[in-house]
Write an enzyme that holds these catalytic residues in place. Structure first.
Site, short mmCIF file in Angstrom:
data_model
loop_
_atom_site.label_atom_id
_atom_site.label_comp_id
_atom_site.label_asym_id
_atom_site.label_seq_id
_atom_site.Cartn_x
_atom_site.Cartn_y
_atom_site.Cartn_z
N TYR A 1 -33.06 27.68 11.83
CA TYR A 1 -31.92 28.34 12.48
C TYR A 1 -31.43 27.56 13.69
CZ TYR A 1 -33.75 32.35 9.81
OH TYR A 1 -34.23 33.17 8.83
N HIS B 1 -41.35 29.37 5.09
CA HIS B 1 -39.98 29.86 4.91
C HIS B 1 -39.61 30.04 3.43
CE1 HIS B 1 -35.86 29.90 7.11
NE2 HIS B 1 -35.85 30.73 6.10
N1 LIG Z 1 -36.43 34.28 5.39
C1 LIG Z 1 -35.22 33.93 4.98
O1 LIG Z 1 -35.05 33.09 4.07
C2 LIG Z 1 -34.03 34.55 5.64
C3 LIG Z 1 -32.75 34.39 5.08
C4 LIG Z 1 -31.68 35.01 5.70
C5 LIG Z 1 -31.89 35.80 6.85
N2 LIG Z 1 -33.13 35.90 7.40
C6 LIG Z 1 -33.40 36.71 8.63
O2 LIG Z 1 -32.77 37.99 8.46
C7 LIG Z 1 -31.93 38.22 9.58
C8 LIG Z 1 -30.79 39.17 9.23
O3 LIG Z 1 -29.97 38.65 8.20
P1 LIG Z 1 -28.54 37.95 8.45
O4 LIG Z 1 -28.53 37.30 9.78
O5 LIG Z 1 -28.29 37.10 7.26
O6 LIG Z 1 -27.47 39.09 8.44
P2 LIG Z 1 -27.45 40.72 8.42
O7 LIG Z 1 -28.43 41.26 9.39
O8 LIG Z 1 -27.49 41.17 7.01
O9 LIG Z 1 -25.96 40.96 8.95
C9 LIG Z 1 -25.51 40.57 10.20
C10 LIG Z 1 -24.08 41.02 10.33
O10 LIG Z 1 -24.05 42.46 10.41
C11 LIG Z 1 -23.30 42.85 11.56
N3 LIG Z 1 -23.89 44.08 12.09
C12 LIG Z 1 -25.14 44.23 12.62
N4 LIG Z 1 -25.35 45.51 12.98
C13 LIG Z 1 -24.21 46.17 12.67
C14 LIG Z 1 -23.82 47.53 12.82
N5 LIG Z 1 -24.65 48.44 13.33
N6 LIG Z 1 -22.57 47.88 12.41
C15 LIG Z 1 -21.73 46.97 11.89
N7 LIG Z 1 -22.05 45.68 11.71
C16 LIG Z 1 -23.28 45.28 12.11
C17 LIG Z 1 -23.42 41.70 12.53
O11 LIG Z 1 -22.28 41.68 13.38
P3 LIG Z 1 -22.43 41.86 14.99
O12 LIG Z 1 -23.16 40.66 15.49
O13 LIG Z 1 -21.02 41.94 15.43
O14 LIG Z 1 -23.17 43.16 15.20
C18 LIG Z 1 -23.39 40.50 11.58
O15 LIG Z 1 -22.07 40.16 11.24
C19 LIG Z 1 -31.48 36.81 9.96
O16 LIG Z 1 -30.83 36.76 11.20
C20 LIG Z 1 -32.80 36.08 9.88
O17 LIG Z 1 -33.58 36.36 11.03
C21 LIG Z 1 -34.21 35.29 6.79
#
Ligand SMILES: NC(=O)c1ccc[n+]([C@@H]2O[C@H](COP(=O)([O-])OP(=O)(O)OC[C@H]3O[C@@H](n4cnc5c(N)ncnc54)[C@H](OP(=O)(O)O)[C@@H]3O)[C@@H](O)[C@H]2O)c1
Length: 283
Positions: free
Chosen positions: A52, A110
């Site tokens: 990241y 990962h």
């Molecule tokens: N292990 C892996 O391979 C892997 C892969 C992908 C992700 N991850 C982990 O999972 C975490 C989460 O997944 P992600 O970052 O892909 O995205 P996500 O959590 O699915 O979505 C984030 C989006 O949702 C919005 N959001 C958050 N809370 C909200 C709410 N209460 N109401 C409306 N919108 C909301 C955020 O906007 P705002 O910022 O405006 O709130 C952002 O645009 C990652 O950050 C990472 O740490 C791990």
């Protein structure tokens, strides 16, 4: 935000049921969002990864918060380029230097990269890094059942958690259940489908949200919590961060859960088509 549900892990430690995802939370604004999450909104589990490119921001946030280091759970992940044993040990050390801490509370492989075939070697490095005191809890990410069983058979050590893709369009329920059967706590990544799918706009989710007087995001977090899945929503907004933790004053009915489960689109539902047997990241 007190009273966040906790899960026991198979190594005798525990974890909050909800943490903060941090993809794209980087630079000064990223530091600000992470500090707010910890300091004002009660987050204690922070999920990052070398991939990241924000371990620096996570470290800066840790130094700026007044919350003691011992109350935080810092989780990072081993990149695909470092599955060789020696490289893995050095990568863990480099990652610690970048963040500016001397141990990880939790550290995951990962991706399994089965075509490379070195994830057991990488797992052995995590097992040893735990013995050396570099990591407290070890786990994996994106591991399918066959990969988990191979790790367990060949090392006798079961991962504490497995962080996998899970949102209503790709609920990954079979793998969730397999994790639980093996004594592994499943973690849900991209619970809101990132900025890629429209799950937060989905009519079914909206209907359930309206019925409970909650937001669609809260319904999805609660769906995970009720399924005993650790969930790590990412938000840069203080309001959303608070909302995503505020899920302990209502309960989804069995019918609600069935309706959410019925939104699954199978393989087509993956946000970026990253099948763990195919997807390779060599950063
Ligand atoms: N292990 C892996 O391979 C892997 C892969 C992908 C992700 N991850 C982990 O999972 C975490 C989460 O997944 P992600 O970052 O892909 O995205 P996500 O959590 O699915 O979505 C984030 C989006 O949702 C919005 N959001 C958050 N809370 C909200 C709410 N209460 N109401 C409306 N919108 C909301 C955020 O906007 P705002 O910022 O405006 O709130 C952002 O645009 C990652 O950050 C990472 O740490 C791990």
């Amino acid at each position: 935000m007190g009273n966040i549900k906790r899960y026991a892990l198979n190594d005798g430690t525990g974890t909050p049921a909800i943490g903060l995802g941090t993809i794209s939370l980087k630079g000064a604004r990223g530091v600000g969002s992470i500090v707010t999450a910890i300091e004002e909104n009660g987050y204690r589990l922070i999920d990052t990864s070398t991939n990241y490119n924000n371990e620096g921001a996570v470290g800066e946030a840790i130094r700026r918060t007044t919350v003691p280091r011992g109350e935080l759970i810092i989780n990072s992940k081993l990149p695909g380029a470092a599955h060789d044993y020696d490289q893995a040990i050095r990568m863990i050390q480099e990652s610690l230097y970048r963040i500016g801490i001397d141990y990880f509370d939790k550290y995951l492989i990962h991706w399994p990269l089965p075509k490379q075939g070195k994830y057991v070697e990488a797992w052995q490095a995590l097992i040893d890094a735990r013995k050396f005191g570099l990591i407290k809890t070890i786990g994996v990410s994106n591991f399918l059942t066959e990969h988990l069983e191979k790790l367990i058979d060949e090392t006798g050590v079961t991962p504490a958690t497995n962080q996998i893709e899970r949102h209503p369009y790709f609920n990954n329920n079979e793998l969730v259940e397999d994790n639980k059967r093996l004594g592994i706590v499943p973690e849900a990544w991209s619970p809101f489908g990132r900025e890629i799918n429209d799950v937060l706009e989905n009519e079914t989710i909206r209907g359930i949200a309206e019925k409970h007087g909650k937001s669609p995001a809260q319904i999805i977090v609660r769906w995970n919590v009720q399924n005993d899945v650790l969930v790590i929503p990412r938000s840069s907004s203080s309001v959303h961060q608070r909302e995503n933790l505020d899920v302990f004053d209502f309960e989804l009915t069995d019918e609600d859960v069935k309706e959410i489960d019925s939104l699954d689109k199978g393989e087509e539902g993956r946000v970026e088509g990253q099948h763990p047997n195919e997807y390779e990241e060599f950063v």
